[in-house]
Write a protein that holds these residues in place. Structure first.
Motif, PDB file in Angstrom:
ATOM      1  N   GLU A   1       7.878   7.320  -6.460  1.00 45.90           N
ATOM      2  CA  GLU A   1       7.729   8.740  -7.148  1.00 45.90           C
ATOM      3  C   GLU A   1       8.821   9.648  -6.936  1.00 45.90           C
ATOM      4  O   GLU A   1       8.196  10.212  -8.115  1.00 45.90           O
ATOM      5  CB  GLU A   1       6.271   8.726  -5.999  1.00 45.90           C
ATOM      6  CG  GLU A   1       5.635   8.394  -5.818  1.00 45.90           C
ATOM      7  CD  GLU A   1       4.069   8.714  -4.416  1.00 45.90           C
ATOM      8  OE1 GLU A   1       4.597   9.622  -3.687  1.00 45.90           O
ATOM      9  OE2 GLU A   1       3.332   7.792  -4.357  1.00 45.90           O
TER      10      GLU A   1
ATOM     11  N   THR B   1       5.544  -2.298  -5.536  1.00 47.85           N
ATOM     12  CA  THR B   1       5.023  -1.791  -3.778  1.00 47.85           C
ATOM     13  C   THR B   1       3.922  -1.476  -3.522  1.00 47.85           C
ATOM     14  O   THR B   1       3.910  -1.244  -2.201  1.00 47.85           O
ATOM     15  CB  THR B   1       6.222  -0.131  -4.437  1.00 47.85           C
ATOM     16  OG1 THR B   1       5.666   0.149  -5.221  1.00 47.85           O
ATOM     17  CG2 THR B   1       8.106  -0.671  -4.705  1.00 47.85           C
ATOM     18  N   ASP B   2       3.043  -1.046  -4.418  1.00 54.93           N
ATOM     19  CA  ASP B   2       1.429  -0.564  -3.706  1.00 54.93           C
ATOM     20  C   ASP B   2       1.167  -1.988  -2.798  1.00 54.93           C
ATOM     21  O   ASP B   2       0.583  -1.932  -2.224  1.00 54.93           O
ATOM     22  CB  ASP B   2       1.136  -1.096  -4.687  1.00 54.93           C
ATOM     23  CG  ASP B   2       0.928   0.879  -5.656  1.00 54.93           C
ATOM     24  OD1 ASP B   2       1.818   1.105  -4.540  1.00 54.93           O
ATOM     25  OD2 ASP B   2       0.741   1.257  -6.551  1.00 54.93           O
TER      26      ASP B   2
ATOM     27  N   LYS C   1       5.580   2.221   3.151  1.00 54.63           N
ATOM     28  CA  LYS C   1       4.975   2.878   2.693  1.00 54.63           C
ATOM     29  C   LYS C   1       6.308   3.860   1.885  1.00 54.63           C
ATOM     30  O   LYS C   1       6.567   4.419   1.032  1.00 54.63           O
ATOM     31  CB  LYS C   1       5.034   4.297   3.550  1.00 54.63           C
ATOM     32  CG  LYS C   1       3.287   3.596   4.026  1.00 54.63           C
ATOM     33  CD  LYS C   1       2.049   3.017   2.275  1.00 54.63           C
ATOM     34  CE  LYS C   1       1.055   2.907   3.796  1.00 54.63           C
ATOM     35  NZ  LYS C   1       0.211   2.521   2.147  1.00 54.63           N
TER      36      LYS C   1
ATOM     37  N   ASP D   1       7.189   3.380  -1.933  1.00 48.96           N
ATOM     38  CA  ASP D   1       6.055   3.896  -2.796  1.00 48.96           C
ATOM     39  C   ASP D   1       6.907   5.786  -2.461  1.00 48.96           C
ATOM     40  O   ASP D   1       6.429   6.079  -4.194  1.00 48.96           O
ATOM     41  CB  ASP D   1       4.702   3.737  -1.851  1.00 48.96           C
ATOM     42  CG  ASP D   1       4.228   2.659  -1.525  1.00 48.96           C
ATOM     43  OD1 ASP D   1       4.987   1.002  -2.676  1.00 48.96           O
ATOM     44  OD2 ASP D   1       3.607   2.575  -1.067  1.00 48.96           O
ATOM     45  N   ARG D   2       6.853   5.795  -1.840  1.00 40.78           N
ATOM     46  CA  ARG D   2       7.379   7.095  -1.942  1.00 40.78           C
ATOM     47  C   ARG D   2       8.775   7.038  -2.548  1.00 40.78           C
ATOM     48  O   ARG D   2       9.109   8.176  -3.985  1.00 40.78           O
ATOM     49  CB  ARG D   2       7.750   8.105  -0.319  1.00 40.78           C
ATOM     50  CG  ARG D   2       6.828   8.060   0.524  1.00 40.78           C
ATOM     51  CD  ARG D   2       5.847   8.813  -0.472  1.00 40.78           C
ATOM     52  NE  ARG D   2       6.084  10.339  -0.203  1.00 40.78           N
ATOM     53  CZ  ARG D   2       6.251  10.814   0.762  1.00 40.78           C
ATOM     54  NH1 ARG D   2       6.080  10.872   1.844  1.00 40.78           N
ATOM     55  NH2 ARG D   2       6.667  12.227   0.529  1.00 40.78           N
TER      56      ARG D   2
ATOM     57  N   LYS E   1       6.225   0.530  -9.517  1.00 43.90           N
ATOM     58  CA  LYS E   1       4.972   0.644  -8.432  1.00 43.90           C
ATOM     59  C   LYS E   1       3.774  -0.102  -8.082  1.00 43.90           C
ATOM     60  O   LYS E   1       4.234  -0.025  -6.784  1.00 43.90           O
ATOM     61  CB  LYS E   1       4.370   2.385  -8.931  1.00 43.90           C
ATOM     62  CG  LYS E   1       3.209   2.925  -8.226  1.00 43.90           C
ATOM     63  CD  LYS E   1       4.459   4.273  -7.088  1.00 43.90           C
ATOM     64  CE  LYS E   1       3.409   4.341  -6.581  1.00 43.90           C
ATOM     65  NZ  LYS E   1       1.971   3.802  -5.748  1.00 43.90           N
TER      66      LYS E   1
END
Length: 376
Positions: free
Chosen positions: A63, A50-51, A56, A59-60, A47
């Motif tokens: 999650e 990917t930040d 985006k 990131d999703r 995470k």
């Protein structure tokens, strides 16, 4: 095969005793610990990586992976622990399908969410992918949902040893029946998808159909396309018709300009150069005619009663064609009248070779004498 690796695990776990319940608890704890490490450490590190990216989507995705990865590892530990306990047949035949059902449900939810995010990402970048548009996005989302649910239900029922042959045969028959019953709707649906993918026209384009309808495209849906005519009347046309008819897109092409043509005839004997100058002047004085490309005048042909000319110029919008042609034709007519340039019109000369003989002396021609059989 399952019994072989369970026996190997028993051999490794024999160092803590021969109690199968203790072995099962140890396996559950170990897999829970592995799930916690992967969820809290490995995925957290991914995470942070990917930040740092601009996208985006990744990131999703990270999650979404937290819940299915954690509980999948834990359920695998429960499956192994249940195998170690060697429970009676009815209990094990019930527990294992429950574990598999939970696994399939976890990953079904993940795939649905992942597919939805992926399709929306593709739709936002429709310049790279020509099939997906915001208008077609609900269609593809629903298709993906049906496919994922269908596959998931099939494997869940198979895990409970339910024979799916009869169900698949019934689904095939129902699909054929629905296809015949809704063939027009399906034809419009697929034609709408192909129209959006091929993009022969888009919203706010002016199109002319083979049947003569002309108007601005106000909406392109999955079932129909709507045109707004110059009479402010909205025409709804099924996409199956739009996909199988000739469509002239007046707003299409590499240029946004639209050419108009004003045709006029002058009498034989007129000064051709003067006519050409007059038409060019009219075009240059028209405020809504584009300066570039500049208007041109063409002497087209020798007509049956006059010389045929054509004035061609460019305007911004096809919707203005009628009004601008009206202004140009009015200016041409006034200018020709001022300069005495004759616009020919159809003329017919009648030649009489001979007159009929005088029939005034024929019998019954006297109005005062009634004809036979007619009462006065």
């Amino acid at each position: 095969m399952q019994h072989q690796w369970i026996e190997k695990l028993d051999n490794y776990l024999s160092i803590i005793g021969e109690n199968p319940i203790l072995h099962a608890i140890v396996m559950v704890v170990l897999f829970w610990l592995a799930a916690w490490i992967i969820d809290k450490i490995i995925l957290a590190w991914v995470k942070r990586f990917t930040d740092n990216t601009k996208a985006k989507f990744d990131d999703r995705l990270v999650e979404l992976l937290h819940t299915p990865v954690f509980y999948s590892i834990l359920i695998v530990g429960l499956i192994i622990a249940t195998g170690i306990l060697d429970l009676p047949g009815p209990i094990s035949k019930t527990l294992f399908p429950i574990y598999y059902t939970i696994l399939f449900m976890l990953w079904t939810v993940f795939l649905i969410r992942f597919t939805r995010i992926g399709l929306r990402q593709i739709a936002d970048n429709d310049r790279y992918f020509g099939v997906l548009h915001p208008q077609t996005l609900p269609l593809f989302e629903n298709l993906a949902l049906l496919i994922i649910l269908g596959v998931s239900i099939y494997y869940i029922l198979s895990s409970w040893n339910i024979d799916m042959t009869a169900w698949l045969a019934s689904a095939g028959i129902i699909g054929i029946a629905v296809g015949f019953a809704a063939k027009d709707t399906l034809a419009n649906l697929f034609s709408g998808v192909f129209i959006m993918a091929d993009a022969p026209y888009k919203i706010r384009d002016y199109v002319v159909l083979e049947t003569g309808e002309r108007g601005e495209v106000t909406n392109i849906g999955l079932r129909s396309t709507r045109l707004l005519t110059r009479d402010n009347i909205e025409v709804t046309i099924p996409n199956s018709v739009m996909g199988n008819t000739k469509v002239i897109n007046e707003s299409g092409g590499p240029s946004t300009n639209y050419r108009i043509r004003a045709q006029v005839s002058v009498a034989y004997g007129s000064d051709v150069d003067q006519v050409r100058e007059v038409l060019t002047e009219v075009a240059e004085q028209e405020p809504e005619m584009n300066v570039f490309p500049e208007p041109v005048v063409r002497f087209r042909t020798f007509g049956p009663s006059g010389l045929d000319f054509e004035l061609m110029g460019w305007i911004e919008e096809p919707a203005f064609r009628g009004r601008i042609l009206d202004q140009i034709n009015t200016a041409i007519y006034k200018k020709f009248n001022e300069l005495g340039i004759e616009i020919p019109y159809s003329k017919h000369d009648v030649y009489i070779k001979s007159f009929p003989q005088d029939i005034s002396n024929h019998k019954g021609s006297d109005d005062n004498e009634p004809e036979a059989g007619i009462e006065k």
